[in-house]
Design an enzyme around this catalytic site. Structure first.
Site, mmCIF file in Angstrom:
data_model
loop_
_atom_site.group_PDB
_atom_site.id
_atom_site.type_symbol
_atom_site.label_atom_id
_atom_site.label_comp_id
_atom_site.label_asym_id
_atom_site.label_seq_id
_atom_site.Cartn_x
_atom_site.Cartn_y
_atom_site.Cartn_z
ATOM 1 N N ARG A 14 -12.459 -55.619 105.536
ATOM 2 C CA ARG A 14 -13.496 -54.794 105.621
ATOM 3 C C ARG A 14 -13.843 -53.830 106.479
ATOM 4 O O ARG A 14 -12.558 -54.033 107.567
ATOM 5 C CB ARG A 14 -14.441 -55.323 105.687
ATOM 6 C CG ARG A 14 -15.149 -55.884 107.286
ATOM 7 C CD ARG A 14 -16.293 -56.903 107.075
ATOM 8 N NE ARG A 14 -16.150 -57.483 108.130
ATOM 9 C CZ ARG A 14 -17.794 -57.288 108.072
ATOM 10 N NH1 ARG A 14 -18.222 -58.534 107.174
ATOM 11 N NH2 ARG A 14 -18.267 -58.765 110.000
ATOM 12 N N ASN A 62 -22.894 -52.009 106.124
ATOM 13 C CA ASN A 62 -23.170 -52.919 106.498
ATOM 14 C C ASN A 62 -22.345 -53.008 108.017
ATOM 15 O O ASN A 62 -21.636 -53.009 108.005
ATOM 16 C CB ASN A 62 -22.618 -54.056 105.405
ATOM 17 C CG ASN A 62 -23.169 -55.868 106.511
ATOM 18 O OD1 ASN A 62 -24.068 -55.297 105.944
ATOM 19 N ND2 ASN A 62 -22.103 -56.214 106.740
ATOM 20 N N GLU A 63 -23.179 -53.257 108.731
ATOM 21 C CA GLU A 63 -22.759 -53.447 110.090
ATOM 22 C C GLU A 63 -22.287 -52.244 110.538
ATOM 23 O O GLU A 63 -20.828 -52.640 111.146
ATOM 24 C CB GLU A 63 -22.769 -54.888 110.530
ATOM 25 C CG GLU A 63 -23.111 -56.146 110.294
ATOM 26 C CD GLU A 63 -22.322 -57.348 111.000
ATOM 27 O OE1 GLU A 63 -23.308 -58.592 110.933
ATOM 28 O OE2 GLU A 63 -21.338 -57.795 110.658
ATOM 29 N N TRP A 80 -16.228 -66.929 112.995
ATOM 30 C CA TRP A 80 -14.837 -66.056 113.914
ATOM 31 C C TRP A 80 -15.198 -66.666 115.656
ATOM 32 O O TRP A 80 -14.338 -65.442 115.724
ATOM 33 C CB TRP A 80 -15.279 -64.977 113.200
ATOM 34 C CG TRP A 80 -16.867 -64.599 113.512
ATOM 35 C CD1 TRP A 80 -18.282 -64.637 113.101
ATOM 36 C CD2 TRP A 80 -17.900 -64.638 114.635
ATOM 37 N NE1 TRP A 80 -19.236 -64.835 113.022
ATOM 38 C CE2 TRP A 80 -19.324 -64.558 114.234
ATOM 39 C CE3 TRP A 80 -17.546 -64.352 116.212
ATOM 40 C CZ2 TRP A 80 -20.003 -64.020 114.994
ATOM 41 C CZ3 TRP A 80 -18.901 -64.295 116.992
ATOM 42 C CH2 TRP A 80 -20.229 -64.490 116.617
ATOM 43 N N GLU A 139 -15.365 -66.080 105.213
ATOM 44 C CA GLU A 139 -15.663 -66.498 105.890
ATOM 45 C C GLU A 139 -16.384 -67.742 105.162
ATOM 46 O O GLU A 139 -17.910 -68.208 105.102
ATOM 47 C CB GLU A 139 -17.152 -65.396 105.768
ATOM 48 C CG GLU A 139 -16.758 -64.403 105.986
ATOM 49 C CD GLU A 139 -18.143 -62.940 106.388
ATOM 50 O OE1 GLU A 139 -18.590 -62.831 107.203
ATOM 51 O OE2 GLU A 139 -18.152 -62.778 105.210
ATOM 52 N N LYS A 140 -15.349 -68.561 104.208
ATOM 53 C CA LYS A 140 -15.615 -69.748 103.441
ATOM 54 C C LYS A 140 -16.024 -70.988 104.357
ATOM 55 O O LYS A 140 -16.999 -72.011 103.839
ATOM 56 C CB LYS A 140 -14.580 -69.924 102.674
ATOM 57 C CG LYS A 140 -13.488 -70.326 103.060
ATOM 58 C CD LYS A 140 -12.274 -71.057 102.622
ATOM 59 C CE LYS A 140 -10.779 -71.379 102.911
ATOM 60 N NZ LYS A 140 -10.487 -69.894 103.178
ATOM 61 N N GLU A 159 -29.427 -60.634 109.290
ATOM 62 C CA GLU A 159 -28.612 -61.802 109.233
ATOM 63 C C GLU A 159 -28.182 -62.526 110.763
ATOM 64 O O GLU A 159 -28.843 -61.959 111.891
ATOM 65 C CB GLU A 159 -27.011 -60.899 109.202
ATOM 66 C CG GLU A 159 -26.463 -60.163 107.849
ATOM 67 C CD GLU A 159 -25.289 -60.603 108.074
ATOM 68 O OE1 GLU A 159 -24.904 -60.858 108.692
ATOM 69 O OE2 GLU A 159 -24.676 -60.039 107.484
#
Length: 684
Positions: free
Chosen positions: A123, A161-162, A329, A369-370, A321
């Site tokens: 990303r 985002n971020e 991570w 990110e599962k 968040e």
């Protein structure tokens, strides 16, 4: 800020129209079939969710090819959420460009300092300065704003985002061109730039603007001011991109507030959020924060939430968040202990958050990110995590009276400065072991350990309201800041600063004449040479504390300087280690070594007593309980946070208990790792 933040905050509303605290999560319905969507809305209502962030990583779904659009699924989700009474913080979906765009235009991909291309597959694979990326991204933003303008579910816009999480420093040709333009605007002339960069050193003098480059991989250490300016430029470039999206949104939906999610947490330092917030880039401040387990993990959470409040000018802000439990991570991803989901959330509320959201709503079944926790975990709603999330929803509903209140200022402040952070940790310095943020956090932890409430502030914050201002490793001190600090101390304030402070000006040039440079006369001391310590070395002080990382060979130059502690061991044995000078009706203290949180906690009482500052907590609770205060026009809301794994009595603490199992009669007792919120009339 250019717009009062409280008037632009996307408050959830109760049945009577009163403000409620926001509660929710990132929602990614595109990862699930339509059959799941209705169950999601039902479970959201059960959990007390009233706002979600939507479409954050949806570009490829919304625009499958350069010339086709698919908004039907998002229309359906927006309508479902609105029918369920859930507001939408709608993302512009520009965070990750789709494969068709990077295939057609690989020139939008970032480039590292060594010339490597950052390829798609994760990303944020885009250059902040790419005109091609910007054209495609703003086209998407315009389409979304036009389509959803007036939709009743829309309560806020979520830009990208971020920003800068993975692409803060791009060294591409696009970045080089933009960097030159930024430098022209900053310095006007090449003579000005050559002076600021000190290019007489190593034959670096520039004779044409086209010769200027980002600090790409070099044979040795790049020019330090070039590095510093590139950090400034990179933060500015991302802010400029943020404002480009914001301006499109304001043009089409002027009544919908715009934000983006900051990352005030840990070592994330590339974005100067004080500049972003202070220049009015957003209508309200939002932040993402994740706990990194360790001995100061909840102190760090408190520090970051406190700093976010400063960015919001101590007005309400949005926790966009955080995690319900484990992340994915870290080297080892620990699940949170029972109670920590609520405790972490409420600690953010204590420091001004009027909305609490998680990443994410439903735990992903696939993708990177599962294994990241969510409100609805892999186990489904019949789980401890979901029950805890629903319990938090009920608690936030009870705390509705807190919505719209502001943090009550403390008497003590810790000054945090992004540019000092950047400059103090550059290469070619006396030591590579210095950790700017850790030093600031240690002072904050020490204040918590002695039970004293403190604000984290920035150099944009006025100092005059504080009795004590602690400015650890304030390395970069322009002349104007030096005058402000001197005026503060002479006017009755009590300044505390530390090693490697006041050393350079805004161009990263040394203040000559001896250290601590710009603060030397105020402090009444002079340091000819630094004394950094090797990793395993230390120096004992005669006040039973031990210094690490750094020492200074201090000479006292003014007769009104009092030595509070001397080195007992090490190269500077017998010399001053901690000094305080009375100046005007205030004082200026210098701490020349890293004492760590325990050493600072033993030093602080003497420094605070000189300013007439003492804890507001009962003695039995000091160090064991953190106190944060929010206030309305007629009440104070006391947030009492148990920092320990044991119950803590609160003798003499009174107020209406809004939440927290502390008892209602007699002496209140705060259970282990619990937060209680008490309301008191302002007259109390």
């Amino acid at each position: 800020m250019t717009t009062p933040l409280t008037s632009r905050f996307p408050y959830a509303k109760g049945p009577d129209g009163s403000r409620r605290l926001g509660y929710g999560a990132d929602y990614n319905p595109e990862q699930w079939t339509r059959e799941v969507w209705e169950e999601d809305v039902r479970l959201m209502r059960e959990a007390g969710v009233n706002v979600v962030s939507l479409a954050i990583f949806s570009w490829a779904r919304l625009q499958p090819t350069a010339d086709t659009w698919d908004f039907g699924w998002l229309d359906e989700v927006m309508d479902l959420l609105h029918a369920g009474g859930i507001g939408v913080d709608l993302a512009t979906a520009t965070a990750s460009p789709p494969p068709w765009l990077t295939t057609a235009h690989p020139e939008i991909l970032p480039v590292t300092a060594s010339g490597e291309t950052v390829w798609p597959g994760a990303r944020q694979h885009w250059r902040p300065t790419s005109p091609v990326f910007r054209a495609h991204a703003l086209r998407l933003v315009r389409e979304m704003a036009t389509r959803y303008a007036g939709h009743p579910a829309l309560v806020a816009w979520h830009v990208n985002n971020e920003l800068g999480c993975h692409n803060i420093h791009d060294y591409s040709d696009d970045a080089a061109r933009a960097f030159r333009a930024w430098l022209r605007a900053r310095y006007t002339t090449l003579d000005g730039l050559n002076h600021a960069w000190g290019t007489a050193f190593w034959s670096q003098r520039y004779s044409d603007w086209e010769q200027l480059l980002p600090p790409r991989l070099a044979a040795s250490h790049p020019n330090p001011t070039q590095q510093l300016d590139f950090k400034r430029f990179s933060s500015h470039a991302l802010k400029e991109y943020l404002c480009a999206e914001r301006d499109v949104l304001r043009e089409i939906t002027p009544d919908v507030p715009v934000t983006t999610n900051f990352m005030v947490m840990g070592g994330t330092k590339g974005m100067d959020y004080a500049d972003w917030a202070g220049s009015g880039a957003v209508d309200f401040v939002a932040n993402d924060h994740y706990v990194v387990p360790g001995p100061q993990d909840r102190d760090e959470l408190s520090f970051s939430a406190n700093l976010t409040s400063a960015l919001a000018d101590h007005r309400p802000w949005f926790l966009m968040e955080h995690s319900t439990s484990a992340v994915n991570w870290q080297p080892v991803n620990l699940a949170k202990r029972p109670g920590d989901l609520a405790r972490d959330s409420l600690l953010h509320v204590a420091h001004g958050a009027d909305a609490v959201c998680f990443f994410q709503w439903r735990q992903s079944a696939a993708g990177a990110e599962k294994y990241h926790s969510a409100m609805v975990p892999h186990a489904g709603p019949d789980s401890e995590v979901f029950r805890a999330a629903a319990g938090l929803g009920r608690t936030l509903s009870v705390l509705a009276p807190v919505a719209g209140t502001v943090r009550e200022p403390a008497r003590v402040a810790v000054l945090f400065d992004w540019e000092s952070w950047w400059a103090s940790e550059q290469d070619s310095h006396p030591t590579s072991l210095l950790d700017y943020r850790q030093e600031a956090l240690d002072w904050y932890s020490a204040l918590l350990a002695v039970g004293v409430r403190a604000d984290i502030i920035t150099t944009r914050t006025g100092l005059e309201t504080y009795d004590v201002v602690i400015a650890p490793v304030l390395h970069m001190v322009p002349a104007t800041l030096a005058k402000d600090l001197t005026r503060y101390a002479e006017g009755g304030g009590h300044l505390v600063t530390t090693y490697f402070s006041g050393v350079v000006d805004e161009n990263d040039h040394i203040w000559l004449g001896g250290h601590p440079g710009a603060l030397r006369e105020l402090l009444g001391i002079r340091v000819e040479e630094f004394g950094p310590l090797l990793g395993d070395d230390s120096a004992d002080l005669d006040n039973s504390t031990t210094g690490t990382v750094w020492t200074d060979r201090i000479t006292v130059t003014e007769p009104d300087v009092r030595v509070l502690a001397r080195y007992r061991t090490g190269a500077y044995a017998g010399r001053p280690a901690v000094t305080r000078r009375t100046t005007g009706s205030g004082s200026a203290t210098y701490v020349s070594t890293r004492l760590g949180r325990a050493g600072l906690a033993s030093l602080l009482p003497e420094l605070l007593t000189a300013a007439g500052v003492e804890s507001e907590l009962p003695e039995a609770a000091r160090g064991r309980v953190e106190l944060a205060v929010r206030r309305s026009a007629d009440a104070r809301f006391l947030f009492l946070v148990n920092r320990t794994d044991a119950p803590v009595p609160l003798p003499g603490v009174r107020g209406e208990v809004l939440t927290g199992d502390v008892g209602t009669e007699g002496e209140l007792v705060l259970p282990p790792r619990e937060i209680a919120v008490l309301r008191r009339p302002l007259t109390t």
